[in-house]
Design an enzyme around this catalytic site. Structure first.
Site, PDB file in Angstrom:
ATOM      1  N   CYS A   1     -13.618 -30.452  -2.079  1.00 16.79           N
ATOM      2  CA  CYS A   1     -13.328 -30.577  -0.655  1.00 16.79           C
ATOM      3  C   CYS A   1     -13.640 -29.298   0.122  1.00 16.79           C
ATOM      4  CB  CYS A   1     -11.878 -30.999  -0.430  1.00 16.79           C
ATOM      5  SG  CYS A   1     -11.498 -32.594  -1.185  1.00 16.79           S
TER       6      CYS A   1
ATOM      7  N   ALA B   1      -6.453 -36.923  -3.161  1.00 12.93           N
ATOM      8  CA  ALA B   1      -7.509 -36.780  -2.149  1.00 12.93           C
ATOM      9  C   ALA B   1      -7.569 -38.025  -1.277  1.00 12.93           C
ATOM     10  CB  ALA B   1      -8.861 -36.548  -2.828  1.00 12.93           C
TER      11      ALA B   1
END
Length: 226
Positions: free
Chosen positions: A182, A151
């Site tokens: 996300c 990420a």
């Protein structure tokens, strides 16, 4: 500090409390901005927790009681941090690197891709999806099935970056069940361990430093074990 000052690497061995890490980042970013400190990459592991970025949708927090939830102030949505995941806080002065945010984010992506390549894992970008993704077809799974393995979420203050990246080594992937990672529900998350890669945190730290030097073309200071 000028552009030739080596990037300092700081490595924390024990679990690092998230609020303390944010406060330490804030202090370091202020010092970098003032010219009183070198750029720094800080590698940590956190206790299990969720963070909400500036674009987080409260509906993506599926279980607010599972782990502590922190407002991160970085870009992005909800994500998880915990043991078995290496977090890299990247405090770099873009005043000395051209003020190009897109290029900087792309460099962070390339850093993750090269790090994964050191372990035989093919990490890829995807249009419209932040982070680095793995097509399970490249690793003995169903082609086209994609999971996130790294990420990226950064913030800039006076063109000095903070927050940064995370890469899943061997976290408990069930810990992601409390959020929609996300904001993407149609894909999952994976780790080096789930892909059959046996790598220690130290192995990943070495790969991160080597790949960083390749991408950013900068000397790095000796790693500090703190």
């Amino acid at each position: 500090m000028n552009a030739q000052t080596p990037v300092e690497w700081r490595i924390s061995q024990d679990l690092t409390a998230y609020p303390w890490a944010v406060a330490a980042m804030e202090e370091r970013v202020a010092a970098i901005s003032a010219g009183d400190a070198a750029e720094q990459v800080w590698l940590v592991e956190h206790p299990p927790l969720y963070t909400a970025g500036t674009s987080a949708d409260e509906g993506d927090l599926l279980d607010a009681e599972k782990f502590p939830v922190y407002q991160a102030g970085r870009g992005g949505e909800f994500t998880y941090h915990g043991p078995g995941q290496r977090v890299g806080y990247v405090m770099m002065d873009l005043n000395n690197r051209n003020r190009d945010v897109r290029r900087f984010v792309r460099d962070l992506e390339e850093w993750m891709i090269l790090t994964l390549a050191a372990f035989g894992v093919v990490g890829e970008r995807r249009d419209g999806r932040v982070g680095i993704w793995v097509d399970r077809g490249n690793h003995g799974g169903v082609p086209g099935t994609e999971d996130k393995i790294a990420a990226i979420g950064v913030r800039l203050r006076r063109w000095v970056s903070f927050h940064g990246v995370s890469i899943n080594i061997a976290p408990d992937l069930s810990h992601y069940d409390g959020i929609v990672p996300c904001g993407i529900s149609q894909h999952g998350v994976t780790s080096l361990k789930e892909l059959g890669v046996c790598a220690s945190v130290a192995d990943v730290d070495d790969a991160l430093q080597s790949a960083f030097e390749t991408v950013f073309e900068r000397r790095t200071a000796i790693l500090s074990g703190v």
